[in-house]
Scaffold this motif. Sequence first.
Motif, PDB file in Angstrom:
ATOM      1  N   VAL A   1      -1.475  12.055   2.380  1.00  0.00           N
ATOM      2  CA  VAL A   1      -1.091  12.249   0.981  1.00  0.00           C
ATOM      3  C   VAL A   1       0.114  11.351   0.683  1.00  0.00           C
ATOM      4  CG1 VAL A   1      -0.300  13.912  -0.741  1.00  0.00           C
ATOM      5  CG2 VAL A   1      -1.936  14.616   1.015  1.00  0.00           C
ATOM      6  N   THR A   2       0.032  10.615  -0.412  1.00  0.00           N
ATOM      7  CA  THR A   2       1.095   9.674  -0.764  1.00  0.00           C
ATOM      8  C   THR A   2       1.982  10.247  -1.873  1.00  0.00           C
ATOM      9  OG1 THR A   2      -0.213   8.581  -2.468  1.00  0.00           O
ATOM     10  CG2 THR A   2      -0.423   7.732  -0.206  1.00  0.00           C
ATOM     11  N   MET A   3       3.090   9.563  -2.128  1.00  0.00           N
ATOM     12  CA  MET A   3       3.982   9.972  -3.220  1.00  0.00           C
ATOM     13  C   MET A   3       3.236   9.949  -4.545  1.00  0.00           C
ATOM     14  SD  MET A   3       7.709   8.291  -2.299  1.00  0.00           S
ATOM     15  CE  MET A   3       7.154   6.604  -2.402  1.00  0.00           C
ATOM     16  N   ALA A   4       2.435   8.925  -4.751  1.00  0.00           N
ATOM     17  CA  ALA A   4       1.687   8.803  -6.001  1.00  0.00           C
ATOM     18  C   ALA A   4       0.731   9.976  -6.188  1.00  0.00           C
ATOM     19  CB  ALA A   4       0.919   7.484  -6.023  1.00  0.00           C
ATOM     20  N   ASP A   5       0.137  10.458  -5.089  1.00  0.00           N
ATOM     21  CA  ASP A   5      -0.764  11.608  -5.169  1.00  0.00           C
ATOM     22  C   ASP A   5      -0.048  12.848  -5.687  1.00  0.00           C
ATOM     23  OD1 ASP A   5      -2.833  10.073  -4.080  1.00  0.00           O
ATOM     24  OD2 ASP A   5      -2.419  10.740  -2.027  1.00  0.00           O
ATOM     25  N   LEU A   6       1.259  12.939  -5.412  1.00  0.00           N
ATOM     26  CA  LEU A   6       2.052  14.103  -5.809  1.00  0.00           C
ATOM     27  C   LEU A   6       2.800  13.894  -7.115  1.00  0.00           C
ATOM     28  CD1 LEU A   6       3.530  14.982  -2.321  1.00  0.00           C
ATOM     29  CD2 LEU A   6       1.605  16.079  -3.483  1.00  0.00           C
ATOM     30  N   GLY A   7       2.644  12.713  -7.713  1.00  0.00           N
ATOM     31  CA  GLY A   7       3.340  12.423  -8.959  1.00  0.00           C
ATOM     32  C   GLY A   7       4.773  11.960  -8.765  1.00  0.00           C
ATOM     33  N   ILE A   8       5.146  11.629  -7.529  1.00  0.00           N
ATOM     34  CA  ILE A   8       6.485  11.111  -7.250  1.00  0.00           C
ATOM     35  C   ILE A   8       6.468   9.616  -7.565  1.00  0.00           C
ATOM     36  CG2 ILE A   8       8.222  10.707  -5.463  1.00  0.00           C
ATOM     37  CD1 ILE A   8       7.022  13.148  -3.984  1.00  0.00           C
ATOM     38  N   PRO A   9       7.423   9.132  -8.347  1.00  0.00           N
ATOM     39  CA  PRO A   9       7.436   7.696  -8.663  1.00  0.00           C
ATOM     40  C   PRO A   9       7.442   6.849  -7.384  1.00  0.00           C
ATOM     41  CG  PRO A   9       9.049   8.858  -9.982  1.00  0.00           C
ATOM     42  CD  PRO A   9       8.537   9.845  -8.976  1.00  0.00           C
ATOM     43  N   ASP A  10       6.595   5.856  -7.369  1.00  0.00           N
ATOM     44  CA  ASP A  10       6.463   4.971  -6.201  1.00  0.00           C
ATOM     45  C   ASP A  10       7.390   3.768  -6.381  1.00  0.00           C
ATOM     46  OD1 ASP A  10       5.500   4.214  -3.765  1.00  0.00           O
ATOM     47  OD2 ASP A  10       3.603   3.406  -4.506  1.00  0.00           O
ATOM     48  N   ASP A  11       8.671   4.066  -6.605  1.00  0.00           N
ATOM     49  CA  ASP A  11       9.639   2.998  -6.827  1.00  0.00           C
ATOM     50  C   ASP A  11      10.429   2.711  -5.554  1.00  0.00           C
ATOM     51  OD1 ASP A  11      11.488   5.077  -6.619  1.00  0.00           O
ATOM     52  OD2 ASP A  11      11.736   5.262  -8.780  1.00  0.00           O
ATOM     53  N   SER A  12      11.308   1.714  -5.631  1.00  0.00           N
ATOM     54  CA  SER A  12      12.031   1.278  -4.435  1.00  0.00           C
ATOM     55  C   SER A  12      12.959   2.353  -3.886  1.00  0.00           C
ATOM     56  CB  SER A  12      12.814  -0.012  -4.720  1.00  0.00           C
ATOM     57  OG  SER A  12      13.782   0.212  -5.712  1.00  0.00           O
TER      58      SER A  12
ATOM     59  N   LEU B   1       6.089  19.991   0.120  1.00  0.00           N
ATOM     60  CA  LEU B   1       5.383  18.957  -0.635  1.00  0.00           C
ATOM     61  C   LEU B   1       3.899  18.913  -0.272  1.00  0.00           C
ATOM     62  CD1 LEU B   1       7.853  15.935  -0.373  1.00  0.00           C
ATOM     63  CD2 LEU B   1       7.209  17.147  -2.447  1.00  0.00           C
ATOM     64  N   VAL B   2       3.641  18.852   1.021  1.00  0.00           N
ATOM     65  CA  VAL B   2       2.278  18.620   1.502  1.00  0.00           C
ATOM     66  C   VAL B   2       2.177  19.089   2.952  1.00  0.00           C
ATOM     67  CG1 VAL B   2       2.808  16.248   2.222  1.00  0.00           C
ATOM     68  CG2 VAL B   2       0.477  16.838   1.609  1.00  0.00           C
TER      69      VAL B   2
ATOM     70  N   ALA C   1       0.836  -1.191   0.000  1.00  0.00           N
ATOM     71  CA  ALA C   1       0.000   0.000   0.000  1.00  0.00           C
ATOM     72  C   ALA C   1       0.877   1.249   0.000  1.00  0.00           C
ATOM     73  CB  ALA C   1      -0.910  -0.004   1.223  1.00  0.00           C
ATOM     74  N   PRO C   2       0.464   2.288  -0.719  1.00  0.00           N
ATOM     75  CA  PRO C   2       1.257   3.517  -0.724  1.00  0.00           C
ATOM     76  C   PRO C   2       1.307   4.133   0.670  1.00  0.00           C
ATOM     77  CG  PRO C   2      -0.725   3.737  -2.109  1.00  0.00           C
ATOM     78  CD  PRO C   2      -0.718   2.370  -1.532  1.00  0.00           C
ATOM     79  N   LYS C   3       2.496   4.658   1.031  1.00  0.00           N
ATOM     80  CA  LYS C   3       2.679   5.258   2.342  1.00  0.00           C
ATOM     81  C   LYS C   3       2.407   6.748   2.280  1.00  0.00           C
ATOM     82  CE  LYS C   3       6.053   2.133   4.271  1.00  0.00           C
ATOM     83  NZ  LYS C   3       7.349   2.032   4.908  1.00  0.00           N
ATOM     84  N   SER C   4       1.853   7.231   3.364  1.00  0.00           N
ATOM     85  CA  SER C   4       1.628   8.654   3.496  1.00  0.00           C
ATOM     86  C   SER C   4       2.961   9.352   3.746  1.00  0.00           C
ATOM     87  CB  SER C   4       0.680   8.900   4.675  1.00  0.00           C
ATOM     88  OG  SER C   4       0.526  10.267   4.912  1.00  0.00           O
ATOM     89  N   ILE C   5       3.175  10.504   3.119  1.00  0.00           N
ATOM     90  CA  ILE C   5       4.412  11.258   3.323  1.00  0.00           C
ATOM     91  C   ILE C   5       4.452  11.790   4.749  1.00  0.00           C
ATOM     92  CG2 ILE C   5       5.679  13.335   2.648  1.00  0.00           C
ATOM     93  CD1 ILE C   5       4.735  12.736  -0.226  1.00  0.00           C
ATOM     94  N   ILE C   6       3.376  12.416   5.176  1.00  0.00           N
ATOM     95  CA  ILE C   6       3.256  12.857   6.562  1.00  0.00           C
ATOM     96  C   ILE C   6       2.494  11.775   7.306  1.00  0.00           C
ATOM     97  CG2 ILE C   6       2.230  14.552   8.118  1.00  0.00           C
ATOM     98  CD1 ILE C   6       2.638  16.657   5.981  1.00  0.00           C
TER      99      ILE C   6
END
Length: 147
Positions: free
Chosen positions: A80-91, A74-75, A26-31
């Motif tokens: 808010v996740t990386m994907a929400d901001l357009g940041i690649p959700d890579d390793s 950023l936020v 699951a995508p992680k929240s930045i904050i």
Amino acid sequence: MKSNIILLSFLLCLTTGAISAQAKNAPKSIISTTAIIRKYHDQKELSGMQKGELLELYIERIKVLVKTLPYIALVTKPGVTMADLGIPDDSDHKKILDNQAIGTTTFLDTTVEFQRKMMPYSDKGNLIAAILFYESTLKSLHEFNDL
């Protein structure tokens, strides 16, 4: 009866494993989603509290600020996740976010330990002023996106 308990326990373990496997992807929240204030206070309300209660509020606000301020470019809100901001959700990005979370946790553990040992010696008025300052800073973060 015993076989039913064993079967139920086995199914519970499988379910728990499946749920935790999904949580890893699951995508992680930045904050951190724990970076929230339950209630804001005014000076009169804080003046009526005991020093122990004030110390807990003080520590809670420090935690929220430390979990929020490094990310305001950023936020400003949890969830808010990386994907929400357009940041690649890579390793690579996940690793950086995980390392930041570990560093923040380590810092907060040390800071909270210090606060619990030293802040009981602080003046109650200064503790109230600090809580009000932290709360005004947190309120201003809600207005940050309007700038």
